[in-house]
Design a protein around this motif. Structure first.
Motif, PDB file in Angstrom:
ATOM      1  N   ARG A  58      13.688  21.311  14.157  1.00 19.07           N
ATOM      2  CA  ARG A  58      13.108  22.051  15.276  1.00 19.07           C
ATOM      3  C   ARG A  58      14.115  22.249  16.408  1.00 19.07           C
ATOM      4  O   ARG A  58      13.886  23.063  17.280  1.00 19.07           O
ATOM      5  N   VAL A  59      15.198  21.524  16.387  1.00 20.78           N
ATOM      6  CA  VAL A  59      16.129  21.559  17.515  1.00 20.78           C
ATOM      7  C   VAL A  59      17.327  22.464  17.254  1.00 20.78           C
ATOM      8  O   VAL A  59      18.342  22.336  17.910  1.00 20.78           O
ATOM      9  N   MET A  60      17.222  23.367  16.321  1.00 22.75           N
ATOM     10  CA  MET A  60      18.316  24.311  16.070  1.00 22.75           C
ATOM     11  C   MET A  60      18.004  25.590  16.837  1.00 22.75           C
ATOM     12  O   MET A  60      17.151  26.376  16.425  1.00 22.75           O
ATOM     13  N   PRO A  61      18.677  25.801  17.955  1.00 18.34           N
ATOM     14  CA  PRO A  61      18.325  26.935  18.816  1.00 18.34           C
ATOM     15  C   PRO A  61      18.479  28.297  18.126  1.00 18.34           C
ATOM     16  O   PRO A  61      17.733  29.218  18.425  1.00 18.34           O
ATOM     17  N   GLU A  62      19.416  28.398  17.198  1.00 18.83           N
ATOM     18  CA  GLU A  62      19.640  29.698  16.562  1.00 18.83           C
ATOM     19  C   GLU A  62      18.482  30.112  15.653  1.00 18.83           C
ATOM     20  O   GLU A  62      18.348  31.272  15.299  1.00 18.83           O
ATOM     21  N   LEU A  63      17.617  29.161  15.290  1.00 25.46           N
ATOM     22  CA  LEU A  63      16.453  29.509  14.472  1.00 25.46           C
ATOM     23  C   LEU A  63      15.405  30.269  15.273  1.00 25.46           C
ATOM     24  O   LEU A  63      14.672  31.093  14.729  1.00 25.46           O
ATOM     25  N   GLU A  64      15.329  29.985  16.546  1.00 27.48           N
ATOM     26  CA  GLU A  64      14.358  30.660  17.409  1.00 27.48           C
ATOM     27  C   GLU A  64      14.943  31.897  18.076  1.00 27.48           C
ATOM     28  O   GLU A  64      14.228  32.651  18.723  1.00 27.48           O
ATOM     29  N   TRP A  65      16.226  32.088  17.921  1.00 25.88           N
ATOM     30  CA  TRP A  65      16.898  33.223  18.558  1.00 25.88           C
ATOM     31  C   TRP A  65      16.499  34.520  17.859  1.00 25.88           C
ATOM     32  O   TRP A  65      16.339  34.565  16.634  1.00 25.88           O
ATOM     33  N   GLU A  66      16.353  35.582  18.627  1.00 24.24           N
ATOM     34  CA  GLU A  66      15.913  36.863  18.081  1.00 24.24           C
ATOM     35  C   GLU A  66      16.872  37.407  17.029  1.00 24.24           C
ATOM     36  O   GLU A  66      16.464  38.006  16.040  1.00 24.24           O
ATOM     37  N   TYR A  67      18.160  37.181  17.227  1.00 24.99           N
ATOM     38  CA  TYR A  67      19.174  37.702  16.306  1.00 24.99           C
ATOM     39  C   TYR A  67      19.766  36.616  15.413  1.00 24.99           C
ATOM     40  O   TYR A  67      20.864  36.766  14.892  1.00 24.99           O
ATOM     41  N   GLY A  68      19.045  35.544  15.229  1.00 24.62           N
ATOM     42  CA  GLY A  68      19.548  34.434  14.428  1.00 24.62           C
ATOM     43  C   GLY A  68      19.809  34.813  12.975  1.00 24.62           C
ATOM     44  O   GLY A  68      20.818  34.425  12.386  1.00 24.62           O
ATOM     45  N   TYR A  69      18.917  35.584  12.390  1.00 25.75           N
ATOM     46  CA  TYR A  69      19.070  35.998  10.992  1.00 25.75           C
ATOM     47  C   TYR A  69      20.291  36.888  10.817  1.00 25.75           C
ATOM     48  O   TYR A  69      21.091  36.693   9.899  1.00 25.75           O
ATOM     49  N   GLU A  70      20.447  37.844  11.723  1.00 28.42           N
ATOM     50  CA  GLU A  70      21.609  38.732  11.655  1.00 28.42           C
ATOM     51  C   GLU A  70      22.908  37.963  11.885  1.00 28.42           C
ATOM     52  O   GLU A  70      23.927  38.223  11.244  1.00 28.42           O
ATOM     53  N   MET A  71      22.857  37.007  12.801  1.00 27.27           N
ATOM     54  CA  MET A  71      24.044  36.192  13.074  1.00 27.27           C
ATOM     55  C   MET A  71      24.422  35.355  11.852  1.00 27.27           C
ATOM     56  O   MET A  71      25.604  35.186  11.555  1.00 27.27           O
ATOM     57  N   PHE A  72      23.422  34.835  11.156  1.00 24.63           N
ATOM     58  CA  PHE A  72      23.682  34.080   9.938  1.00 24.63           C
ATOM     59  C   PHE A  72      24.444  34.933   8.933  1.00 24.63           C
ATOM     60  O   PHE A  72      25.445  34.516   8.373  1.00 24.63           O
ATOM     61  N   TRP A  73      23.968  36.158   8.693  1.00 21.97           N
ATOM     62  CA  TRP A  73      24.630  37.027   7.728  1.00 21.97           C
ATOM     63  C   TRP A  73      26.000  37.471   8.204  1.00 21.97           C
ATOM     64  O   TRP A  73      26.922  37.627   7.398  1.00 21.97           O
ATOM     65  N   CYS A  74      26.171  37.650   9.499  1.00 24.74           N
ATOM     66  CA  CYS A  74      27.511  37.981  10.022  1.00 24.74           C
ATOM     67  C   CYS A  74      28.475  36.818   9.786  1.00 24.74           C
ATOM     68  O   CYS A  74      29.625  37.038   9.397  1.00 24.74           O
ATOM     69  N   CYS A  75      28.008  35.596   9.996  1.00 23.12           N
ATOM     70  CA  CYS A  75      28.854  34.420   9.733  1.00 23.12           C
ATOM     71  C   CYS A  75      29.196  34.324   8.247  1.00 23.12           C
ATOM     72  O   CYS A  75      30.347  34.048   7.890  1.00 23.12           O
ATOM     73  N   GLU A  76      28.207  34.553   7.401  1.00 27.32           N
ATOM     74  CA  GLU A  76      28.442  34.500   5.950  1.00 27.32           C
ATOM     75  C   GLU A  76      29.471  35.549   5.532  1.00 27.32           C
ATOM     76  O   GLU A  76      30.409  35.248   4.792  1.00 27.32           O
ATOM     77  N   LEU A  77      29.311  36.768   5.989  1.00 25.35           N
ATOM     78  CA  LEU A  77      30.247  37.838   5.630  1.00 25.35           C
ATOM     79  C   LEU A  77      31.634  37.580   6.192  1.00 25.35           C
ATOM     80  O   LEU A  77      32.645  37.842   5.521  1.00 25.35           O
ATOM     81  N   LEU A  78      31.699  37.061   7.416  1.00 24.75           N
ATOM     82  CA  LEU A  78      32.996  36.755   8.022  1.00 24.75           C
ATOM     83  C   LEU A  78      33.728  35.672   7.224  1.00 24.75           C
ATOM     84  O   LEU A  78      34.926  35.797   6.944  1.00 24.75           O
ATOM     85  N   ILE A  79      33.023  34.628   6.832  1.00 24.34           N
ATOM     86  CA  ILE A  79      33.649  33.563   6.053  1.00 24.34           C
ATOM     87  C   ILE A  79      34.108  34.079   4.701  1.00 24.34           C
ATOM     88  O   ILE A  79      35.225  33.796   4.253  1.00 24.34           O
ATOM     89  N   ALA A  80      33.261  34.860   4.035  1.00 21.83           N
ATOM     90  CA  ALA A  80      33.639  35.426   2.734  1.00 21.83           C
ATOM     91  C   ALA A  80      34.863  36.323   2.877  1.00 21.83           C
ATOM     92  O   ALA A  80      35.779  36.281   2.055  1.00 21.83           O
TER      93      ALA A  80
END
Length: 90
Positions: free
Chosen positions: A52-74
């Protein structure tokens, strides 16, 4: 007779080398694929935990940020492989 035995032994050795080379290439490709996907699986595992304490889970753009991080790492892993000459399979 000796010439025939020598020739057969030479063909067997050539065949073994060809099989070993193919096996080596397959393992090489599997290693590259693994090296690409392990960091992505790690992030997926971290963000997939139910905290419950992961702020990016409640963030409006958290899902998009996750995929941006995944694509950047790849992309970074791919660029590293390309720059170090690891993607040349010839």
């Amino acid at each position: 007779m000796l010439s025939l035995q020598t020739r057969v032994a030479s063909l067997q050795q050539y065949f073994r080398q060809a099989v070993e080379e193919r096996h080596s290439r397959v393992l090489y490709v599997l290693t590259l694929v693994t090296a690409l996907f392990v960091p992505l699986q790690f992030l997926t595992g971290v963000w997939g935990m139910n905290f419950r304490v992961m702020p990016e889970l409640e963030w409006e753009y958290g899902y998009e940020m996750f995929w941006c991080c995944e694509l950047l790492i790849a992309l970074l892993v791919f660029i590293f492989f390309r720059a170090s000459g690891l993607l040349q399979l010839s």
